[in-house]
Design a protein around this motif. Structure first.
Motif, mmCIF file in Angstrom:
data_model
loop_
_atom_site.group_PDB
_atom_site.id
_atom_site.type_symbol
_atom_site.label_atom_id
_atom_site.label_comp_id
_atom_site.label_asym_id
_atom_site.label_seq_id
_atom_site.Cartn_x
_atom_site.Cartn_y
_atom_site.Cartn_z
ATOM 1 N N ASP A 381 0.876 -1.102 0.022
ATOM 2 C CA ASP A 381 0.057 -0.144 0.013
ATOM 3 C C ASP A 381 0.914 1.344 -0.045
ATOM 4 O OD1 ASP A 381 -2.210 -1.674 0.136
ATOM 5 O OD2 ASP A 381 -2.450 -1.264 2.292
ATOM 6 N N GLN A 382 0.380 2.405 -0.731
ATOM 7 C CA GLN A 382 0.780 3.777 -0.556
ATOM 8 C C GLN A 382 -0.056 4.541 0.462
ATOM 9 O OE1 GLN A 382 0.563 5.934 -4.109
ATOM 10 N NE2 GLN A 382 1.747 7.603 -3.301
ATOM 11 N N PRO A 383 0.671 5.238 1.465
ATOM 12 C CA PRO A 383 -0.041 6.109 2.196
ATOM 13 C C PRO A 383 -0.403 7.350 1.396
ATOM 14 C CG PRO A 383 2.142 6.198 2.612
ATOM 15 C CD PRO A 383 2.188 5.208 1.559
ATOM 16 N N VAL A 384 -1.680 7.549 1.400
ATOM 17 C CA VAL A 384 -2.252 8.765 0.699
ATOM 18 C C VAL A 384 -3.242 9.583 1.847
ATOM 19 C CG1 VAL A 384 -2.565 7.817 -1.537
ATOM 20 C CG2 VAL A 384 -4.347 7.272 0.013
ATOM 21 N N GLN A 385 -2.563 10.006 2.884
ATOM 22 C CA GLN A 385 -3.151 10.666 4.042
ATOM 23 C C GLN A 385 -3.495 12.104 3.572
ATOM 24 O OE1 GLN A 385 0.103 9.955 3.601
ATOM 25 N NE2 GLN A 385 1.312 12.174 4.003
ATOM 26 N N ALA A 386 -4.822 12.329 3.950
ATOM 27 C CA ALA A 386 -5.397 13.670 3.654
ATOM 28 C C ALA A 386 -6.784 13.808 4.439
ATOM 29 C CB ALA A 386 -5.613 13.994 1.958
ATOM 30 N N ASP A 387 -7.443 15.238 4.133
ATOM 31 C CA ASP A 387 -8.499 15.431 5.061
ATOM 32 C C ASP A 387 -9.785 14.949 4.016
ATOM 33 O OD1 ASP A 387 -10.657 16.439 6.457
ATOM 34 O OD2 ASP A 387 -9.997 18.262 6.288
ATOM 35 N N TYR A 388 -10.216 13.854 4.141
ATOM 36 C CA TYR A 388 -11.157 13.150 3.272
ATOM 37 C C TYR A 388 -12.499 13.345 3.518
ATOM 38 C CZ TYR A 388 -7.396 10.784 0.460
ATOM 39 O OH TYR A 388 -6.538 10.618 0.065
ATOM 40 N N ASP A 389 -12.836 13.886 4.820
ATOM 41 C CA ASP A 389 -14.035 14.405 5.346
ATOM 42 C C ASP A 389 -14.401 15.782 5.924
ATOM 43 O OD1 ASP A 389 -12.470 14.253 7.599
ATOM 44 O OD2 ASP A 389 -13.676 12.505 8.657
ATOM 45 N N GLY A 390 -13.520 16.387 5.482
ATOM 46 C CA GLY A 390 -13.422 17.958 5.634
ATOM 47 C C GLY A 390 -13.745 18.661 6.993
ATOM 48 N N ASP A 391 -13.251 17.887 8.038
ATOM 49 C CA ASP A 391 -13.260 18.091 9.175
ATOM 50 C C ASP A 391 -12.000 18.902 9.937
ATOM 51 O OD1 ASP A 391 -11.412 16.231 9.716
ATOM 52 O OD2 ASP A 391 -12.599 15.215 11.153
ATOM 53 N N GLY A 392 -11.133 19.093 8.896
ATOM 54 C CA GLY A 392 -9.738 19.748 9.245
ATOM 55 C C GLY A 392 -8.766 18.879 9.701
#
Length: 480
Positions: A381-392
């Motif tokens: 797997d490649q880490p693709v961390q980000a704010d996907y649910d828009g809670d900051g």
């Protein structure tokens, strides 16, 4: 003549107020027009800003369609991004060339429609502004609006109100501001008035590939073969090409000067030098790092500016050159780990983090929340961390090339899985639709095609932009 005119206006307002007080004692004599006049002069009823679920002031002032006059309403002072707890001065201006009296109402809400931050009424006697609250679809919202002492202009033709808004103590994602303004003709009835609405927004840093500063990430690529940057501006659809870099440089985009626009930047491993082409501050070159280091740009000190930073895989040490806090070094990681920095606790600071493929475990050193260990993923797997649910807050997430499945562990919405892309695609998550949530996206090098899964409406955008060998700019924030 100007003083006489102003005195007449105050006399009219006084007459309206006296009439309202008199009729309040005799309910049977109260007419709808008098109720509307009294409410508008003293401040409109809550929930009339034109925000989602609300009407505007045309509910009472219905002579003309909203935004049909020659004037308008504006909000100035809104930053592209906000810091937790930041106090931001805002100015609301209502204009109309033949207007006489002016009023407004404004609210700030998060992506769930809840009140966000706090309006601060400025001191003054008598007060020109006040706060009220009201329910919209069962959710309590806060508003700031004029008082009866805040409706007359300092200049005929427009009126301005300046006040502070304090951001929430933690990042909560995109915050939207809605305002409605009334340019009244002072004829003592609701007819003949012009109503205007507007909206603005501030983000918590989700637009990570936004070269035009409109709050939406652009489809953009870096061409390592000749060191050129190509972007398709989301504002007007124009293509921009900027030569900046040489073969062998590593992509390192970020907002290094804090103006809300992504800056083109590269890290040159051969001599450990960072080269920055900042949209406001201009060109910069900084020697920081060594051969073998990996660039890990982020806002580690929470000042809304991307900091120069490198991770040394051979020793597991992070070296930070923070724009406010200065130099820092953190031992965090082991040989074979993949970097996964992000703001996991929502305090406005990038947290040091790694993903260990051999065990599928995330190790996160939160600047406020402390040390966290989370198993989530497999070796491929490649880490693709980000704010996907828009809670900051940055969410733990991986992209599995063998199955083209994205696995997300969002901080608000919980576990999610989406099949999107192909095994040879490059992950390029970013907020392309400007809703404050990171969109799942891939770039297909073989065809130069982008596939974007929009979070705002669950639709798919397909754009051809790039050639084989290009690197999507949003991938500059992810581990290689």
């Amino acid at each position: 003549m100007k003083n006489v005119r102003k005195r007449q206006l105050y006399l009219k307002l006084a007459a309206i107020t006296v009439a309202a007080l008199f009729l309040a004692a005799v309910p049977s004599l109260i007419s709808p027009d008098y109720e509307k006049i009294s409410a508008s002069a003293s401040g409109p009823s809550p929930s009339h800003t034109g925000a989602p679920g609300e009407s505007s002031c045309t509910a009472c002032h219905a002579s003309f369609p909203v935004n049909s006059g020659t004037g308008g309403i504006t909000i100035t002072g809104m930053p592209a991004n906000y810091r937790p707890g930041q106090q931001i001065p805002l100015t609301v201006r209502v204009s109309q060339s033949d207007g006489v009296l002016y009023g407004f109402q404004m609210t700030a809400i998060d992506n769930l429609g809840r009140s966000a931050g706090t309006f601060v009424v400025p001191s003054g006697t008598p007060p020109a502004l006040q706060k009220v609250d009201g329910f919209v679809n069962g959710i309590l919202r806060d508003y700031i609006e004029h008082t009866i002492d805040g409706i007359t202009p300092t200049n005929f033709g427009f009126k301005e109100w300046t006040f502070n808004w304090t951001a929430p103590a933690q990042r909560i994602g995109k915050i939207s501001f809605y305002a409605a303004g009334n340019a009244a003709d002072s004829n003592n009835v609701p007819s003949g008035d012009r109503i205007y609405t507007t909206s603005s927004a501030t983000l918590s840093g989700t637009a990570i590939s936004s070269f035009d500063g409109d709050g939406r990430s652009e489809t953009a690529v870096y061409r390592p073969s000749n060191g050129s940057w190509w972007s398709l501006n989301s504002t007007d659809g124009t293509v921009q090409s900027v030569p900046f870099g040489t073969p062998g440089d590593k992509l390192a985009p970020g907002d290094y000067d804090g103006d809300g626009k992504t800056d083109r930047a590269v890290f040159r491993p051969s001599d450990g030098t960072w080269y920055l082409l900042q949209s406001t501050a201009g060109f910069g070159a900084v020697r920081f790092g060594a051969a073998g280091d990996l660039p890990v740009p982020g806002d580690y000190d929470g000042d809304l500016k991307t900091d120069i930073a490198v991770y040394r895989p051979s020793t597991g040490v992070w070296y930070l050159l923070q724009s406010t806090a200065g130099f820092g070094a953190v031992q965090f990681g082991a040989v074979g780990d993949r970097t996964a920095q992000g703001d996991f606790d929502g305090d406005g600071k990038t947290d040091v983090a790694v993903y260990r493929p051999t065990t599928g475990v995330w190790y996160i050193l939160k600047s406020t929340g402390g040390f966290t260990v989370q198993g989530f993923g497999l070796a491929e797997d490649q880490p693709v961390q980000a704010d996907y649910d828009g809670d900051g807050r940055t969410d733990i997430a991986v992209f599995r090339p063998s199955t083209s499945i994205w696995y997300l562990m969002t901080s608000t919405a919980g576990f999610q899985a989406f099949q999107f892309g192909a095994s040879t695609d490059k992950a390029a998550p970013a907020d392309f639709d400007g809703d404050g949530k990171t969109d799942i996206a891939v770039f297909r090098p073989s065809t130069g095609v982008w596939y974007i899964f929009r979070s705002s409406d669950r639709g798919v955008t397909i754009i051809t932009f790039g050639t084989n060998g290009d690197i999507p700019v949003p991938a500059g924030y992810l581990a290689e």
